[in-house]
Design a protein around this motif. Structure first.
Motif, short mmCIF file in Angstrom:
data_model
loop_
_atom_site.label_atom_id
_atom_site.label_comp_id
_atom_site.label_asym_id
_atom_site.label_seq_id
_atom_site.Cartn_x
_atom_site.Cartn_y
_atom_site.Cartn_z
N MET A 196 33.38 50.21 48.30
CA MET A 196 32.75 51.31 47.48
C MET A 196 31.33 51.19 47.56
N ALA A 197 30.93 49.76 47.40
CA ALA A 197 29.36 49.73 47.44
C ALA A 197 28.51 50.43 48.52
N LYS A 198 29.11 50.46 49.44
CA LYS A 198 28.46 51.35 50.69
C LYS A 198 28.68 52.70 50.30
N ASN A 199 29.74 53.26 50.05
CA ASN A 199 29.93 54.66 49.26
C ASN A 199 29.01 55.07 48.29
N ALA A 200 28.60 54.13 47.34
CA ALA A 200 27.76 54.55 46.34
C ALA A 200 26.22 54.18 46.71
N SER A 201 26.15 53.53 47.88
CA SER A 201 24.71 52.90 48.31
C SER A 201 24.19 52.08 47.07
N LEU A 202 24.91 51.23 46.64
CA LEU A 202 24.49 50.21 45.66
C LEU A 202 23.55 49.33 46.28
N THR A 203 22.47 49.00 45.46
CA THR A 203 21.39 47.76 45.91
C THR A 203 22.16 46.45 45.49
N LYS A 204 21.65 45.39 45.90
CA LYS A 204 22.26 44.07 45.90
C LYS A 204 22.66 43.67 44.33
N ASP A 205 21.44 44.02 43.71
CA ASP A 205 21.41 43.73 42.12
C ASP A 205 22.55 44.64 41.44
N GLU A 206 22.50 45.91 42.06
CA GLU A 206 23.38 46.92 41.22
C GLU A 206 24.84 46.30 41.60
N ASP A 207 25.13 46.03 43.00
CA ASP A 207 26.59 45.56 43.33
C ASP A 207 26.96 44.39 42.69
N ALA A 208 25.92 43.53 42.47
CA ALA A 208 26.34 42.09 41.68
C ALA A 208 26.81 42.27 40.13
N LEU A 209 25.85 43.29 39.65
CA LEU A 209 26.02 43.61 38.25
C LEU A 209 27.70 44.41 37.93
N ILE A 210 27.79 45.18 38.89
CA ILE A 210 29.12 46.19 38.67
C ILE A 210 30.23 45.19 38.86
N LEU A 211 30.01 44.36 40.08
CA LEU A 211 31.31 43.44 40.55
C LEU A 211 31.57 42.51 39.12
N LYS A 212 30.42 41.94 38.67
CA LYS A 212 30.63 40.94 37.49
C LYS A 212 31.30 41.66 36.59
#
Ligand code: HEC
Length: 221
Positions: A196-212
Protein backbone atom coordinates in the motif's frame (compact mmCIF):
# COMPACT_ATOMS: atom_id res chain seq x y z
CA UNK A 1 -28.07 26.24 89.33
CA UNK A 2 -24.36 27.06 89.45
CA UNK A 3 -23.51 23.41 89.18
CA UNK A 4 -25.85 23.05 86.27
CA UNK A 5 -24.22 25.99 84.46
CA UNK A 6 -20.78 24.61 85.18
CA UNK A 7 -21.74 21.22 83.81
CA UNK A 8 -23.20 22.72 80.66
CA UNK A 9 -20.11 24.91 80.17
CA UNK A 10 -17.83 21.89 80.60
CA UNK A 11 -20.10 19.94 78.23
CA UNK A 12 -19.98 22.67 75.57
CA UNK A 13 -16.18 23.04 75.94
CA UNK A 14 -15.74 19.29 75.64
CA UNK A 15 -17.99 19.13 72.59
CA UNK A 16 -15.99 21.98 70.99
CA UNK A 17 -12.75 20.09 71.68
CA UNK A 18 -14.22 16.89 70.27
CA UNK A 19 -15.40 18.79 67.18
CA UNK A 20 -11.95 20.36 66.73
CA UNK A 21 -10.35 16.96 67.14
CA UNK A 22 -12.68 15.38 64.56
CA UNK A 23 -11.99 18.22 62.15
CA UNK A 24 -8.27 17.62 62.68
CA UNK A 25 -8.72 13.89 61.98
CA UNK A 26 -10.64 14.63 58.78
CA UNK A 27 -7.86 17.00 57.63
CA UNK A 28 -5.19 14.38 58.33
CA UNK A 29 -7.25 11.78 56.46
CA UNK A 30 -7.71 14.13 53.49
CA UNK A 31 -3.99 14.99 53.37
CA UNK A 32 -3.11 11.28 53.58
CA UNK A 33 -5.55 10.52 50.78
CA UNK A 34 -4.11 13.32 48.63
CA UNK A 35 -0.54 12.12 49.18
CA UNK A 36 -1.41 8.50 48.49
CA UNK A 37 -2.99 9.57 45.19
CA UNK A 38 -0.31 11.99 44.06
CA UNK A 39 2.92 10.40 45.30
CA UNK A 40 2.78 7.30 43.04
CA UNK A 41 1.85 9.58 40.12
CA UNK A 42 4.87 11.79 40.86
CA UNK A 43 7.10 8.74 41.16
CA UNK A 44 5.70 7.36 37.87
CA UNK A 45 6.25 10.58 35.93
CA UNK A 46 9.79 10.83 37.28
CA UNK A 47 10.52 7.30 36.06
CA UNK A 48 8.54 7.35 32.82
CA UNK A 49 10.24 8.59 29.68
CA UNK A 50 9.02 12.03 28.62
CA UNK A 51 11.07 12.19 25.43
CA UNK A 52 10.03 10.59 22.14
CA UNK A 53 11.27 10.60 18.56
CA UNK A 54 9.14 13.07 16.55
CA UNK A 55 7.36 12.62 13.19
CA UNK A 56 10.45 11.58 11.21
CA UNK A 57 12.93 8.71 11.28
CA UNK A 58 15.91 10.07 13.25
CA UNK A 59 19.61 9.33 12.74
CA UNK A 60 21.59 7.66 15.54
CA UNK A 61 25.20 8.84 15.81
CA UNK A 62 28.18 7.18 17.47
CA UNK A 63 29.25 10.52 18.97
CA UNK A 64 27.86 14.10 18.98
CA UNK A 65 29.74 14.77 15.73
CA UNK A 66 28.81 11.51 13.98
CA UNK A 67 29.12 9.17 12.10
CA UNK A 68 25.55 7.85 11.53
CA UNK A 69 25.39 4.28 12.84
CA UNK A 70 21.64 3.62 12.80
CA UNK A 71 18.10 5.02 12.73
CA UNK A 72 15.20 5.21 15.18
CA UNK A 73 11.50 5.27 14.20
CA UNK A 74 8.88 7.98 14.95
CA UNK A 75 7.18 7.89 18.38
CA UNK A 76 9.88 5.72 20.00
CA UNK A 77 10.44 6.56 23.69
CA UNK A 78 14.04 7.49 24.48
CA UNK A 79 15.79 8.09 27.78
CA UNK A 80 18.01 11.17 27.65
CA UNK A 81 21.30 10.50 29.46
CA UNK A 82 23.04 13.80 28.75
CA UNK A 83 22.97 16.74 26.36
CA UNK A 84 25.84 18.55 24.65
CA UNK A 85 24.85 21.56 22.55
CA UNK A 86 22.11 20.50 20.12
CA UNK A 87 22.86 16.79 20.64
CA UNK A 88 21.64 14.33 23.27
CA UNK A 89 22.95 10.95 24.28
CA UNK A 90 19.96 8.61 24.58
CA UNK A 91 19.20 5.08 25.64
CA UNK A 92 16.56 3.00 23.83
CA UNK A 93 15.31 -0.33 25.15
CA UNK A 94 13.88 -3.09 22.99
CA UNK A 95 14.14 -6.66 21.78
CA UNK A 96 16.02 -8.23 18.87
CA UNK A 97 16.44 -11.77 17.59
CA UNK A 98 19.84 -13.44 17.67
CA UNK A 99 19.66 -14.21 13.92
CA UNK A 100 18.84 -10.61 12.88
CA UNK A 101 20.21 -8.49 15.76
CA UNK A 102 20.34 -5.26 13.74
CA UNK A 103 16.56 -4.74 14.06
CA UNK A 104 15.44 -3.75 17.55
CA UNK A 105 11.71 -4.22 18.16
CA UNK A 106 9.30 -3.00 20.85
CA UNK A 107 8.77 -6.30 22.63
CA UNK A 108 9.60 -10.01 22.48
CA UNK A 109 7.81 -11.47 19.44
CA UNK A 110 6.35 -8.07 18.51
CA UNK A 111 7.92 -6.84 15.29
CA UNK A 112 7.33 -3.14 15.76
CA UNK A 113 10.65 -1.62 14.70
CA UNK A 114 12.26 0.89 17.07
CA UNK A 115 15.89 0.92 15.97
CA UNK A 116 17.73 -0.23 12.89
CA UNK A 117 21.44 -0.69 13.47
CA UNK A 118 23.34 0.20 10.27
CA UNK A 119 26.84 -0.22 11.67
CA UNK A 120 26.95 -3.06 14.23
CA UNK A 121 30.69 -2.52 14.79
CA UNK A 122 30.04 0.99 16.14
CA UNK A 123 26.57 0.51 17.62
CA UNK A 124 26.62 -2.57 19.80
CA UNK A 125 23.60 -2.99 22.08
CA UNK A 126 23.98 -4.21 25.66
CA UNK A 127 22.15 -7.54 26.12
CA UNK A 128 20.52 -8.13 29.51
CA UNK A 129 18.77 -11.45 28.87
CA UNK A 130 17.92 -13.98 26.17
CA UNK A 131 14.69 -16.01 25.93
CA UNK A 132 13.53 -18.65 23.45
CA UNK A 133 10.02 -18.26 21.97
CA UNK A 134 7.58 -21.00 20.90
CA UNK A 135 9.03 -21.04 17.35
CA UNK A 136 12.57 -21.61 18.65
CA UNK A 137 13.66 -18.03 17.94
CA UNK A 138 15.99 -16.50 20.51
CA UNK A 139 14.94 -13.00 21.60
CA UNK A 140 17.34 -10.75 23.48
CA UNK A 141 16.43 -7.83 25.72
CA UNK A 142 18.73 -5.02 24.51
CA UNK A 143 19.62 -1.42 25.28
CA UNK A 144 21.01 0.82 22.57
CA UNK A 145 23.04 3.89 23.48
CA UNK A 146 23.70 6.58 20.84
CA UNK A 147 23.50 10.31 20.07
CA UNK A 148 20.60 12.09 18.39
CA UNK A 149 19.77 15.64 17.35
CA UNK A 150 17.58 17.17 20.11
CA UNK A 151 15.20 18.74 17.57
CA UNK A 152 14.37 15.23 16.33
CA UNK A 153 12.52 14.64 19.62
CA UNK A 154 9.23 15.78 21.18
CA UNK A 155 8.06 15.70 24.79
CA UNK A 156 4.39 15.14 23.88
CA UNK A 157 3.99 11.89 21.91
CA UNK A 158 0.33 12.79 21.17
CA UNK A 159 1.69 15.24 18.56
CA UNK A 160 3.28 12.34 16.70
CA UNK A 161 0.08 10.26 16.72
CA UNK A 162 -2.03 13.27 15.65
CA UNK A 163 0.24 13.85 12.66
CA UNK A 164 0.19 10.14 11.85
CA UNK A 165 -3.61 9.96 12.04
CA UNK A 166 -3.95 13.00 9.76
CA UNK A 167 -1.53 11.54 7.20
CA UNK A 168 -3.22 8.14 7.38
CA UNK A 169 -6.69 9.66 6.87
CA UNK A 170 -5.67 11.62 3.77
CA UNK A 171 -3.27 9.18 2.10
CA UNK A 172 -4.96 5.86 2.76
CA UNK A 173 -8.56 6.66 1.84
CA UNK A 174 -8.05 7.70 -1.81
CA UNK A 175 -8.93 4.33 -3.37
CA UNK A 176 -11.00 2.61 -0.69
CA UNK A 177 -12.65 3.33 2.63
CA UNK A 178 -10.10 3.80 5.43
CA UNK A 179 -9.16 0.47 6.99
CA UNK A 180 -9.12 0.46 10.78
CA UNK A 181 -5.71 -0.21 12.41
CA UNK A 182 -7.19 -3.08 14.45
CA UNK A 183 -7.95 -5.04 11.26
CA UNK A 184 -4.45 -6.58 11.45
CA UNK A 185 -1.90 -7.42 14.15
CA UNK A 186 1.34 -5.48 14.62
CA UNK A 187 3.18 -8.35 12.95
CA UNK A 188 0.81 -8.39 9.92
CA UNK A 189 0.81 -4.64 9.13
CA UNK A 190 4.37 -4.42 7.67
CA UNK A 191 3.46 -6.87 4.88
CA UNK A 192 0.15 -5.11 4.10
CA UNK A 193 1.72 -1.67 4.14
CA UNK A 194 4.65 -2.71 1.93
CA UNK A 195 2.17 -2.96 -1.00
CA UNK A 196 0.00 0.00 0.00
CA UNK A 197 2.94 2.38 0.59
CA UNK A 198 3.67 2.05 -3.14
CA UNK A 199 -0.02 2.68 -3.97
CA UNK A 200 0.00 5.85 -1.86
CA UNK A 201 3.57 6.83 -2.95
CA UNK A 202 4.64 7.35 0.66
CA UNK A 203 8.11 8.71 1.40
CA UNK A 204 10.30 6.69 3.79
CA UNK A 205 9.39 9.00 6.70
CA UNK A 206 5.65 8.85 5.91
CA UNK A 207 5.84 5.06 5.59
CA UNK A 208 7.60 4.73 8.97
CA UNK A 209 5.16 7.11 10.70
CA UNK A 210 2.04 5.39 9.34
CA UNK A 211 3.43 1.90 10.07
CA UNK A 212 4.22 2.84 13.67
CA UNK A 213 0.74 4.35 14.08
CA UNK A 214 -0.96 1.24 12.63
CA UNK A 215 1.13 -1.14 14.76
CA UNK A 216 0.57 0.89 17.93
CA UNK A 217 -3.20 0.64 17.40
CA UNK A 218 -3.19 -2.87 15.90
CA UNK A 219 -5.25 -5.91 16.84
CA UNK A 220 -3.67 -7.72 19.79
CA UNK A 221 -2.65 -11.03 18.12
C1 HEC B 1 -3.88 3.84 -5.43
C2 HEC B 1 -4.98 3.26 -4.68
C3 HEC B 1 -4.71 2.86 -3.23
C4 HEC B 1 -4.20 3.63 -2.23
C5 HEC B 1 -3.73 5.07 -2.27
C6 HEC B 1 -4.19 2.78 -1.03
N1 HEC B 1 -4.72 1.55 -1.32
FE1 HEC B 1 -5.08 0.05 -0.02
N2 HEC B 1 -5.85 -1.09 -1.49
C7 HEC B 1 -5.95 -0.73 -2.82
C8 HEC B 1 -6.50 -1.85 -3.61
C9 HEC B 1 -6.75 -1.84 -5.09
C10 HEC B 1 -6.76 -2.88 -2.65
C11 HEC B 1 -7.35 -4.29 -2.92
C12 HEC B 1 -6.38 -5.21 -3.61
C13 HEC B 1 -5.18 -5.52 -2.79
O1 HEC B 1 -5.29 -6.05 -1.66
O2 HEC B 1 -4.06 -5.22 -3.27
C14 HEC B 1 -6.36 -2.38 -1.37
C15 HEC B 1 -6.45 -3.08 -0.19
C16 HEC B 1 -6.05 -2.62 1.06
C17 HEC B 1 -6.17 -3.37 2.28
C18 HEC B 1 -6.76 -4.76 2.43
C19 HEC B 1 -5.66 -5.77 2.27
C20 HEC B 1 -6.07 -7.16 2.68
O3 HEC B 1 -5.17 -8.03 2.61
O4 HEC B 1 -7.21 -7.37 3.09
C21 HEC B 1 -5.65 -2.61 3.26
C22 HEC B 1 -5.55 -2.95 4.74
C23 HEC B 1 -5.19 -1.38 2.65
N3 HEC B 1 -5.47 -1.41 1.32
C24 HEC B 1 -4.54 -0.37 3.35
C25 HEC B 1 -4.09 0.79 2.77
C26 HEC B 1 -3.29 1.76 3.44
C27 HEC B 1 -2.83 1.65 4.89
C28 HEC B 1 -3.05 2.76 2.57
C29 HEC B 1 -2.23 4.03 2.81
C30 HEC B 1 -0.81 3.84 2.98
C31 HEC B 1 -3.69 2.40 1.31
N4 HEC B 1 -4.29 1.19 1.47
C32 HEC B 1 -3.67 3.19 0.19
C33 HEC B 1 -5.60 0.50 -3.36
C34 HEC B 1 -5.06 1.56 -2.66
Amino acid sequence: MINCNLISIIFIRTMTLVKEFLRFLVSVALIALFLSQSLPALADSALASDTFIGMKVAALLASPAGPIVGTVTPGTPVKVLKSVGAMSEVEISGWSTTNAPTNVFSAEGQRMLLVHIADPAQLTPAVSKVVKDEYGTFWQDVTVKAWIQQDATVSDVAKVWDAAQGLYNTRCSACHALHTPDQFTANQWPGVLRVMAKNASLTKDEDALILKFLQTNAKSQ
